[in-house]
Design an enzyme around this catalytic site. Structure first.
Site, PDB file in Angstrom:
ATOM      1  N   GLU A  41      -0.763 -14.151   2.069  1.00  0.00           N
ATOM      2  CA  GLU A  41      -1.909 -14.423   2.920  1.00  0.00           C
ATOM      3  C   GLU A  41      -1.972 -16.144   2.980  1.00  0.00           C
ATOM      4  O   GLU A  41      -2.915 -16.710   3.723  1.00  0.00           O
ATOM      5  CB  GLU A  41      -3.007 -13.960   1.860  1.00  0.00           C
ATOM      6  N   GLY A  85      -8.741  -3.639   4.690  1.00  0.00           N
ATOM      7  CA  GLY A  85      -8.467  -2.229   5.481  1.00  0.00           C
ATOM      8  C   GLY A  85      -9.911  -2.131   6.327  1.00  0.00           C
ATOM      9  O   GLY A  85     -10.894  -2.412   5.962  1.00  0.00           O
ATOM     10  N   MET A  87     -10.711  -6.710  -1.896  1.00  0.00           N
ATOM     11  CA  MET A  87     -10.685  -6.506  -3.393  1.00  0.00           C
ATOM     12  C   MET A  87     -11.083  -7.875  -3.699  1.00  0.00           C
ATOM     13  O   MET A  87     -10.963  -7.977  -4.985  1.00  0.00           O
ATOM     14  CB  MET A  87      -9.420  -6.296  -3.607  1.00  0.00           C
ATOM     15  N   GLU A  88     -11.534  -8.924  -3.040  1.00  0.00           N
ATOM     16  CA  GLU A  88     -11.797 -10.426  -3.427  1.00  0.00           C
ATOM     17  C   GLU A  88     -13.222 -10.792  -3.056  1.00  0.00           C
ATOM     18  O   GLU A  88     -14.032 -11.432  -3.620  1.00  0.00           O
ATOM     19  CB  GLU A  88     -10.709 -11.192  -3.255  1.00  0.00           C
ATOM     20  N   ASP A 144      -4.710  -2.046   7.806  1.00  0.00           N
ATOM     21  CA  ASP A 144      -4.433  -0.811   7.613  1.00  0.00           C
ATOM     22  C   ASP A 144      -6.023  -0.142   8.041  1.00  0.00           C
ATOM     23  O   ASP A 144      -6.716  -0.955   7.964  1.00  0.00           O
ATOM     24  CB  ASP A 144      -3.835  -0.449   6.173  1.00  0.00           C
TER      25      ASP A 144
END
Ligand code: ADE
Length: 229
Positions: free
Chosen positions: A12, A78, A173-174, A197
């Protein structure tokens, strides 16, 4: 003005690291902080690692030790909803942590107990700059709520829940923990992600396939944004 740029995974931030005029590196909490100039702006670029704890530690170091004036979190997410596709951009207006649950005490899921806010609002100016950076972008961009939790979501029921319960347009997730740290420290922040995704049952396969394009797109928007800052 120093801008802290956080990505969770090497992928990333690798395109950004190719362009930084690197001045020095410093390691703290096992994270490599890269100091330099990106399109004339002072930046610190760092890979925080995956998940909320890594992201929180990293954000607090950027603020306390490296005096950043703003934090930008870039990377992949996502997508939630039938109109959002791999490669699209999401700019968070606000974030929540969907895995915080003290509903046994009557709290709404996502509410950090005894904190005076439910969601964490991104800085308006940074959001507008990020939107401005999408002008020449050939794919779609969305603004709204990002839902953060310590889980790679690959479940259609879970995304339905994230959409219905939180009205979220993406999950990752962050971002929500970076947002909380910035909120506590009164430091402006924004989260810009590109979809890798659709967080459904094939998400892990799409993730492999679309991460490179998603990273390219989120990096492109961030670079545009830095140029106009
Ligand atoms: N980041 C990219 N895709 C994700 C997903 N499906 N769940 C959580 N984080 C993600």
């Amino acid at each position: 003005m120093i801008i802290g740029i956080i990505g969770a995974m090497d992928e990333e931030i690798e395109l950004l690291l190719k362009e930084i005029e690197l001045k020095r590196k410093e390691v703290k909490a096992s994270m490599v902080f890269n100091f330099g100039s990106l399109y004339g702006k002072d930046v610190v670029i760092v890979r925080c690692g995956i998940g909320k704890v890594n992201a929180a530690v990293c954000s607090q170091i950027l603020i306390d030790d490296f005096n950043v004036n703003a934090v930008i979190n870039v990377g992949i997410a996502g997508g939630i909803g039938k109109d959002i596709f791999p490669g699209d951009i999401v700019i968070a207006e606000n974030l929540i942590q969907y895995d915080m649950d003290t509903s046994a005490f009557g709290d709404k899921i996502g509410q950090i107990p005894r904190l005076d806010t439910y969601d964490f609002k991104c800085d308006n100016k940074l959001v507008e700059l990020a939107k401005g950076a999408c002008k020449s972008f050939e794919k779609n961009f969305f603004t709204g709520r990002i839902a953060t939790g310590d889980q790679f979501v690959a479940d259609i029921e879970k995304i339905k829940w994230l959409n219905e319960e939180f009205d979220a347009i993406a999950c990752e997730m962050e971002g929500g923990s970076i947002a909380q740290v910035c909120y506590l420290n009164k430091v402006p922040f924004v989260v810009i992600r590109s979809i890798s995704d659709n967080a459904n049952n094939g998400a892990h396969m799409d993730f492999q396939k679309f991460t490179p394009i998603a990273v390219k797109n989120s990096t492109y928007i961030l670079k545009n944004m830095i140029k106009i800052m």
